[in-house]
Design a protein around this motif. Structure first.
Motif, PDB file in Angstrom:
ATOM      1  N   ASP A  28      -6.547   4.634  -6.912  1.00  0.00           N
ATOM      2  CA  ASP A  28      -7.893   4.733  -6.347  1.00  0.00           C
ATOM      3  C   ASP A  28      -8.369   3.312  -6.028  1.00  0.00           C
ATOM      4  OD1 ASP A  28     -10.497   5.171  -5.652  1.00  0.00           O
ATOM      5  OD2 ASP A  28     -11.079   6.176  -7.512  1.00  0.00           O
ATOM      6  N   TRP A  87       0.822  -1.213   0.000  1.00  0.00           N
ATOM      7  CA  TRP A  87       0.000   0.000   0.000  1.00  0.00           C
ATOM      8  C   TRP A  87       0.859   1.268   0.000  1.00  0.00           C
ATOM      9  CZ3 TRP A  87      -1.776  -4.597   1.379  1.00  0.00           C
ATOM     10  CH2 TRP A  87      -3.116  -4.919   1.132  1.00  0.00           C
ATOM     11  N   THR A 144      -8.515  -0.335   1.378  1.00  0.00           N
ATOM     12  CA  THR A 144      -7.521   0.691   1.642  1.00  0.00           C
ATOM     13  C   THR A 144      -6.569   0.191   2.719  1.00  0.00           C
ATOM     14  OG1 THR A 144      -8.837   1.718   3.386  1.00  0.00           O
ATOM     15  CG2 THR A 144      -9.214   2.488   1.111  1.00  0.00           C
ATOM     16  N   GLU A 145      -5.471   0.934   2.922  1.00  0.00           N
ATOM     17  CA  GLU A 145      -4.531   0.555   3.969  1.00  0.00           C
ATOM     18  C   GLU A 145      -5.219   0.538   5.329  1.00  0.00           C
ATOM     19  OE1 GLU A 145      -0.865   2.570   6.344  1.00  0.00           O
ATOM     20  OE2 GLU A 145      -0.717   2.669   4.161  1.00  0.00           O
ATOM     21  N   LYS A 194     -10.583   2.191  -3.892  1.00  0.00           N
ATOM     22  CA  LYS A 194     -12.032   2.016  -3.757  1.00  0.00           C
ATOM     23  C   LYS A 194     -12.649   1.636  -5.098  1.00  0.00           C
ATOM     24  CE  LYS A 194     -13.190   3.058   0.585  1.00  0.00           C
ATOM     25  NZ  LYS A 194     -13.911   2.114   1.467  1.00  0.00           N
TER      26      LYS A 194
END
Length: 354
Positions: free
Chosen positions: A271, A257, A279-280, A273
Motif C-alpha cells: 500500500d 514497482w 504509485t507506479e 499511498k
C-alpha cells in the motif's frame, strides 16, 4: 537504522582476497592527486557487487577508490575506465557526480586498473521502503530520483563530450546480445526461462524512439542524497552506462514497482499511498512530464527485458563468487535469485503473446 542499512552501509576491513599494495597506491596518489598528503588508510565499503570499492583516508581528506576485481573476468565487464570517463564528463555539465581525480590503467600499481574520486558525504538508502524516514519525506526522495534520471536523459551527449561513448541506436538489441553472451559465459545451471527469453527477446524489440546517455543500473542505492534535504548530490556506479534507449533506463528503475517484496525488495502488493511513496502511475506521469512524453507503451516488453538483463548480471555475480573474487559476501546467495527472475520475466513476455 534498518537491518539492510547495517548490512550494506559503511566500511569494513579489506577482505583478504581484495587486498592490494597500499604503498603503491600512496606513491600513485602523491603523483596524480592534487593536494594529496599521506600516509593513507584503506577500508572497504560493505555495499557494491561488481567493482570492489574502497575508502581512502589521508591528510584529513577522504577519497573513494574503485577498481576492477582480481581474477579471470568476463570480456567487457568491470569497465572502470568508462565509469571514470562518463563521470568526468557529466560533472562538467552540472550533473550530480563526485569530483574525479585520476584513472590508473597500469596494473603494476595495485594489480588492477582503478580510479580515484572524492568521497561524497551524504545518505545512501539501501531499503527502498525508506523505513527510517517520516512518511512525508519519502515521496520527496522518489521525486528527486525521478528528476535526476530525467535530467540525465536530457543531457546532450555530443555537447558533454560523450558523442562517441556508445552506439546511440539499437540499444536493446545490443544489450540482449551482450547479456545473452555473458549469461552463457557464466552459466552454472540450465534455466529454461532464460533460454526462452534469449530466443524471444530479439524479435519482440520495439523501435527505439530516442537516444540519450543511459546509466544502466539506476536505482535508489546507487545515489547519495544530501544529509538533510531530499536532493541527489551524487549518482554512483556507472559501469553499465553507455548511449542508448532512455526507456530501458527508466523501466529498469520502474521494476521496483513491479517486483514482489521477495525479489529485490519490490513494491508489488504494498500500500504505497499509506507509505507516502508514489504509485507506479504517479512515477511514470512525473517522468513523462519532465521528458515531454505522452505515455510509455510496451512497458511489458521493457519489464521482460530488464528482468532478463538483471538475471544475467546476478548470474555473473554468482559465478564470480564461485571463483572467490566477488566483492560482497552475500554474492553466493544470488545464485538462487536467477531462476525466479527469469521465470517472472517470462510472464511479461507471455503478456505480449510470446
Amino acid at each position: 537504522m534498518s537491518q539492510m542499512d547495517e548490512t550494506f552501509s559503511g566500511t569494513k576491513d579489506v577482505a583478504d582476497a581484495l587486498r592490494f599494495d597500499e604503498a603503491g597506491l600512496d606513491r600513485w596518489m602523491r603523483d596524480n592527486v592534487e593536494g594529496f598528503a599521506g600516509p593513507l588508510r584503506v577500508s572497504q565499503f560493505k555495499g557494491g557487487q561488481s567493482n570492489p570499492t574502497y575508502r581512502v583516508d589521508a591528510g584529513g581528506k577522504s577519497y573513494v577508490l574503485r577498481r576492477k576485481p582480481p581474477g579471470n573476468l568476463l570480456p567487457s565487464a568491470h569497465a572502470v575506465d568508462r565509469e571514470f570517463r562518463v563521470m568526468s564528463a557529466l560533472g562538467k555539465t552540472g550533473f550530480s557526480v563526485p569530483v574525479m581525480h585520476g584513472l590508473c590503467e597500469d596494473r603494476g600499481v595495485i594489480g588492477t586498473e582503478f580510479y580515484v574520486m572524492d568521497f561524497v558525504d551524504g545518505r545512501i538508502f539501501w531499503d527502498p521502503f525508506l523505513p527510517d524516514l517520516p512518511k512525508d519525506e519519502r515521496g520527496a526522495i522518489y521525486d528527486a530520483m525521478n528528476a535526476t534520471l530525467a535530467q540525465l536523459h536530457g543531457v546532450d551527449p555530443a555537447k558533454a563530450g560523450l558523442g562517441d561513448y556508445g552506439k546511440p541506436d539499437n540499444y536493446i538489441a545490443r544489450q540482449i546480445a551482450r547479456w545473452s553472451k555473458q549469461y552463457k559465459a557464466s552459466e552454472t545451471d540450465t534455466i529454461e526461462s532464460m533460454d526462452r527469453l534469449i530466443e524471444w527477446l530479439p524479435g519482440a524489440t520495439p523501435e527505439q524512439e530516442r537516444s540519450s546517455i543511459v546509466h544502466g543500473d539506476f536505482r535508489l542505492d546507487n545515489m547519495i542524497f544530501h544529509k538533510t534535504e531530499p536532493r541527489v548530490i551524487a549518482v554512483l556506479d556507472w559501469e553499465l552506462s553507455t548511449l542508448g534507449d532512455p526507456l530501458a533506463d527508466f523501466s529498469y528503475q520502474l521494476m521496483q514497482w513491479r517486483a514482489p517484496k521477495e525479489m529485490r525488495n519490490g513494491f508489488l502488493g504494498s500500500d504505497l499511498k499509506s507509505l507516502g511513496i508514489p504509485t507506479e502511475d504517479e512515477y511514470v506521469r512525473a517522468y513523462c512530464e519532465r521528458t515531454g512524453r505522452d505515455g510509455l507503451p510496451k512497458l511489458d516488453f521493457y519489464f521482460a527485458f530488464n528482468l532478463f538483463r538483471f538475471a544475467g548480471i546476478v548470474q555473473g555475480v554468482y559465478h564470480r563468487s564461485l571463483q572467490g573474487n566477488a566483492s560482497n559476501a552475500k554474492a553466493r546467495e544470488y545464485g538462487a535469485m536467477v531462476k525466479p527472475m527469469a521465470d517472472y520475466a517470462w510472464t511479461f513476455a507471455e503478456r505480449m503473446g510470446a
